[in-house]
Design a protein around this motif. Sequence first.
Motif: not given
Length: 69
Positions: A26-27, A41-58
């Motif tokens: 969130p902004g 801090g919230k944006a860092v957490f959300i982007h970390t979850i997105i990174f982990f998810g996309v990286f794991t899928i790929l």
Amino acid sequence: MADWAPILIGVILFIILSPGLIFQIPGNSRHVEFGSFMTNGKAVFIHTIIFFGVFTILILAVGVHIYAG
């Protein structure tokens, strides 16, 4: 031969998903901000979850491999 896919995909995703660089969820003042160059801090957490998810899928599910040499 070394598999370069995890390294290249990790670097590209890190650059794209850096909070505040291209977008931020969130902004600071809205739900989604584009090009704000600020983060929280919230944006860092959300982007970390997105990174982990996309990286794991790929890497694991799709099985992307890049061999050089």
